[in-house]
Design a protein around this motif. Structure first.
Motif, PDB file in Angstrom:
ATOM      1  N   GLU A  23       0.836  -1.204   0.000  1.00 26.23           N
ATOM      2  CA  GLU A  23       0.000   0.000   0.000  1.00 26.23           C
ATOM      3  C   GLU A  23       0.873   1.257   0.000  1.00 26.23           C
ATOM      4  OE1 GLU A  23      -2.489  -0.486   3.442  1.00 26.23           O
ATOM      5  OE2 GLU A  23      -3.748  -2.000   2.457  1.00 26.23           O
ATOM      6  N   GLN A  24       1.948   1.239   0.790  1.00 25.10           N
ATOM      7  CA  GLN A  24       2.847   2.388   0.835  1.00 25.10           C
ATOM      8  C   GLN A  24       3.524   2.592  -0.521  1.00 25.10           C
ATOM      9  OE1 GLN A  24       6.445   2.106   3.164  1.00 25.10           O
ATOM     10  NE2 GLN A  24       6.357   4.275   3.689  1.00 25.10           N
ATOM     11  N   ARG A  25       3.971   1.496  -1.138  1.00 29.01           N
ATOM     12  CA  ARG A  25       4.607   1.588  -2.455  1.00 29.01           C
ATOM     13  C   ARG A  25       3.644   2.156  -3.499  1.00 29.01           C
ATOM     14  NH1 ARG A  25       6.299  -3.800  -2.653  1.00 29.01           N
ATOM     15  NH2 ARG A  25       7.612  -3.674  -0.853  1.00 29.01           N
ATOM     16  N   GLN A  26       2.388   1.725  -3.455  1.00 31.17           N
ATOM     17  CA  GLN A  26       1.397   2.218  -4.415  1.00 31.17           C
ATOM     18  C   GLN A  26       1.160   3.711  -4.229  1.00 31.17           C
ATOM     19  OE1 GLN A  26      -1.826  -0.499  -3.539  1.00 31.17           O
ATOM     20  NE2 GLN A  26      -1.264  -1.879  -5.216  1.00 31.17           N
ATOM     21  N   LEU A  27       1.083   4.154  -2.985  1.00 30.40           N
ATOM     22  CA  LEU A  27       0.921   5.585  -2.732  1.00 30.40           C
ATOM     23  C   LEU A  27       2.126   6.372  -3.259  1.00 30.40           C
ATOM     24  CD1 LEU A  27      -0.513   5.559   0.915  1.00 30.40           C
ATOM     25  CD2 LEU A  27      -1.679   6.411  -1.134  1.00 30.40           C
ATOM     26  N   LYS A  92       1.467  12.593   0.049  1.00 24.91           N
ATOM     27  CA  LYS A  92       2.728  12.494   0.790  1.00 24.91           C
ATOM     28  C   LYS A  92       2.468  12.294   2.280  1.00 24.91           C
ATOM     29  CE  LYS A  92       5.881  14.959  -2.273  1.00 24.91           C
ATOM     30  NZ  LYS A  92       6.722  16.166  -2.450  1.00 24.91           N
ATOM     31  N   GLU A  93       1.443  12.974   2.798  1.00 29.27           N
ATOM     32  CA  GLU A  93       1.075  12.776   4.201  1.00 29.27           C
ATOM     33  C   GLU A  93       0.615  11.337   4.425  1.00 29.27           C
ATOM     34  OE1 GLU A  93      -1.812  15.659   5.500  1.00 29.27           O
ATOM     35  OE2 GLU A  93      -0.569  17.344   4.840  1.00 29.27           O
ATOM     36  N   GLN A  94      -0.130  10.778   3.464  1.00 29.28           N
ATOM     37  CA  GLN A  94      -0.584   9.397   3.581  1.00 29.28           C
ATOM     38  C   GLN A  94       0.591   8.420   3.548  1.00 29.28           C
ATOM     39  OE1 GLN A  94      -3.732   8.381   0.820  1.00 29.28           O
ATOM     40  NE2 GLN A  94      -4.887  10.232   1.306  1.00 29.28           N
ATOM     41  N   VAL A  95       1.598   8.729   2.727  1.00 34.18           N
ATOM     42  CA  VAL A  95       2.786   7.872   2.666  1.00 34.18           C
ATOM     43  C   VAL A  95       3.498   7.879   4.023  1.00 34.18           C
ATOM     44  CG1 VAL A  95       5.091   7.623   1.650  1.00 34.18           C
ATOM     45  CG2 VAL A  95       3.129   8.067   0.172  1.00 34.18           C
ATOM     46  N   LEU A  96       3.630   9.062   4.621  1.00 38.25           N
ATOM     47  CA  LEU A  96       4.274   9.152   5.935  1.00 38.25           C
ATOM     48  C   LEU A  96       3.455   8.424   7.009  1.00 38.25           C
ATOM     49  CD1 LEU A  96       5.507  12.867   5.920  1.00 38.25           C
ATOM     50  CD2 LEU A  96       6.872  10.792   5.637  1.00 38.25           C
ATOM     51  N   LYS A  97       2.140   8.562   6.944  1.00 36.84           N
ATOM     52  CA  LYS A  97       1.270   7.857   7.898  1.00 36.84           C
ATOM     53  C   LYS A  97       1.414   6.350   7.733  1.00 36.84           C
ATOM     54  CE  LYS A  97      -2.428   7.292  10.643  1.00 36.84           C
ATOM     55  NZ  LYS A  97      -2.203   5.988  11.185  1.00 36.84           N
ATOM     56  N   LYS A  98       1.484   5.895   6.484  1.00 35.93           N
ATOM     57  CA  LYS A  98       1.631   4.462   6.224  1.00 35.93           C
ATOM     58  C   LYS A  98       2.985   3.973   6.760  1.00 35.93           C
ATOM     59  CE  LYS A  98      -1.133   2.578   4.279  1.00 35.93           C
ATOM     60  NZ  LYS A  98      -2.325   1.815   4.730  1.00 35.93           N
ATOM     61  N   GLN A 100       4.500   5.166   9.363  1.00 36.45           N
ATOM     62  CA  GLN A 100       4.314   5.056  10.809  1.00 36.45           C
ATOM     63  C   GLN A 100       3.536   3.786  11.157  1.00 36.45           C
ATOM     64  OE1 GLN A 100       2.353   8.747  11.649  1.00 36.45           O
ATOM     65  NE2 GLN A 100       4.260   9.920  11.759  1.00 36.45           N
ATOM     66  N   ASP A 101       2.517   3.483  10.357  1.00 32.48           N
ATOM     67  CA  ASP A 101       1.736   2.261  10.579  1.00 32.48           C
ATOM     68  C   ASP A 101       2.625   1.021  10.440  1.00 32.48           C
ATOM     69  OD1 ASP A 101      -0.476   3.886  10.869  1.00 32.48           O
ATOM     70  OD2 ASP A 101      -1.345   3.384   8.906  1.00 32.48           O
ATOM     71  N   ILE A 102       3.495   1.042   9.436  1.00 31.40           N
ATOM     72  CA  ILE A 102       4.405  -0.090   9.213  1.00 31.40           C
ATOM     73  C   ILE A 102       5.353  -0.243  10.402  1.00 31.40           C
ATOM     74  CG2 ILE A 102       6.359  -0.887   7.806  1.00 31.40           C
ATOM     75  CD1 ILE A 102       4.839   0.290   5.354  1.00 31.40           C
ATOM     76  N   ALA A 103       5.898   0.865  10.869  1.00 33.14           N
ATOM     77  CA  ALA A 103       6.827   0.807  12.005  1.00 33.14           C
ATOM     78  C   ALA A 103       6.116   0.285  13.259  1.00 33.14           C
ATOM     79  CB  ALA A 103       7.423   2.187  12.266  1.00 33.14           C
ATOM     80  N   ALA A 104       4.891   0.734  13.474  1.00 36.85           N
ATOM     81  CA  ALA A 104       4.130   0.268  14.636  1.00 36.85           C
ATOM     82  C   ALA A 104       3.823  -1.227  14.504  1.00 36.85           C
ATOM     83  CB  ALA A 104       2.842   1.071  14.781  1.00 36.85           C
ATOM     84  N   TYR A 105       3.471  -1.657  13.310  1.00 38.10           N
ATOM     85  CA  TYR A 105       3.166  -3.071  13.057  1.00 38.10           C
ATOM     86  C   TYR A 105       4.415  -3.923  13.287  1.00 38.10           C
ATOM     87  CZ  TYR A 105       0.793  -7.001  10.708  1.00 38.10           C
ATOM     88  OH  TYR A 105       0.198  -8.197  10.422  1.00 38.10           O
ATOM     89  N   GLN A 106       5.568  -3.422  12.811  1.00 37.21           N
ATOM     90  CA  GLN A 106       6.832  -4.141  13.028  1.00 37.21           C
ATOM     91  C   GLN A 106       7.126  -4.280  14.507  1.00 37.21           C
ATOM     92  OE1 GLN A 106       9.414  -1.819  10.130  1.00 37.21           O
ATOM     93  NE2 GLN A 106      10.541  -3.728  10.285  1.00 37.21           N
ATOM     94  N   GLU A 107       6.941  -3.191  15.235  1.00 35.56           N
ATOM     95  CA  GLU A 107       7.234  -3.203  16.662  1.00 35.56           C
ATOM     96  C   GLU A 107       6.271  -4.142  17.399  1.00 35.56           C
ATOM     97  OE1 GLU A 107       9.475  -2.331  19.911  1.00 35.56           O
ATOM     98  OE2 GLU A 107       9.861  -1.544  17.904  1.00 35.56           O
ATOM     99  N   LYS A 108       4.998  -4.057  17.072  1.00 32.11           N
ATOM    100  CA  LYS A 108       3.980  -4.868  17.736  1.00 32.11           C
ATOM    101  C   LYS A 108       4.231  -6.358  17.529  1.00 32.11           C
ATOM    102  CE  LYS A 108      -0.954  -5.905  17.747  1.00 32.11           C
ATOM    103  NZ  LYS A 108      -2.236  -5.678  17.111  1.00 32.11           N
ATOM    104  N   HIS A 109       4.602  -6.730  16.324  1.00 32.30           N
ATOM    105  CA  HIS A 109       4.769  -8.153  15.996  1.00 32.30           C
ATOM    106  C   HIS A 109       6.234  -8.591  15.984  1.00 32.30           C
ATOM    107  CE1 HIS A 109       0.520  -8.654  15.135  1.00 32.30           C
ATOM    108  NE2 HIS A 109       0.564  -7.539  14.440  1.00 32.30           N
TER     109      HIS A 109
END
Length: 152
Positions: A23-27, A92-98, A100-109
């Motif tokens: 999703e981040q790559r597509q954005l 660009k804001e959506q890419v940055l948000k994504k 952050q989501d990826i980093a949180a997902y990495q940390e969580k799992h």
């Protein structure tokens, strides 16, 4: 039986992680496309600025080439340029948000990204503590993604 459940769970986590990355790559690709279009608008506006406003020019509208004057086309191009700029900023804001989501997902799992050989340094921008990055993973799967079977 519980090992199979753990393996399926790890695969689901990896699928979720890969989905976020796609999703981040597509954005980011959409941002690049729109930036190219924005550059084309800027070049045309620059070219038409200073040209006699009554001069004929042609514009593609909905796949049809139409004859207009510079006076008619220049304001439309300027409006399109401004709208493209706003849309690019939003994406660009959506890419940055994504990210952050990826980093949180990495940390969580407790996901670790490894190099092509299965080992190697963490990717650039990996701000997790060295202990978290170096934590052993229960199993490796394709794509260089490791999921720790420890705490979730």
């Amino acid at each position: 039986m519980s090992a199979k459940i753990s393996k399926n769970s790890a695969e689901e986590v990896i699928q979720g992680f890969n989905k976020l990355r796609i999703e981040q790559r597509q954005l980011a690709q959409k941002v690049a496309e729109l930036e190219q279009e924005l550059n084309e608008h800027r070049m045309v506006i620059e070219t038409l600025t200073g040209v006699d406003p009554s001069r004929k020019c042609f514009r593609m509208i909905g796949g049809v080439l139409v004859e207009r004057t510079v006076r008619e086309v220049l304001p439309a191009l300027t409006t399109n340029r401004d709208q493209l700029t706003q849309l690019i900023d939003q994406l660009k804001e959506q890419v940055l948000k994504k990210a952050q989501d990826i980093a949180a997902y990495q940390e969580k799992h407790q996901i670790q990204i490894r190099g092509p050989g299965g080992q190697g340094p963490p990717p650039a921008g990996d701000e997790r503590p060295a202990a978290a990055r170096a934590a052993g993973a229960a199993g490796a799967t394709g794509g260089g993604v490791l999921v720790s079977q420890g705490q979730s």
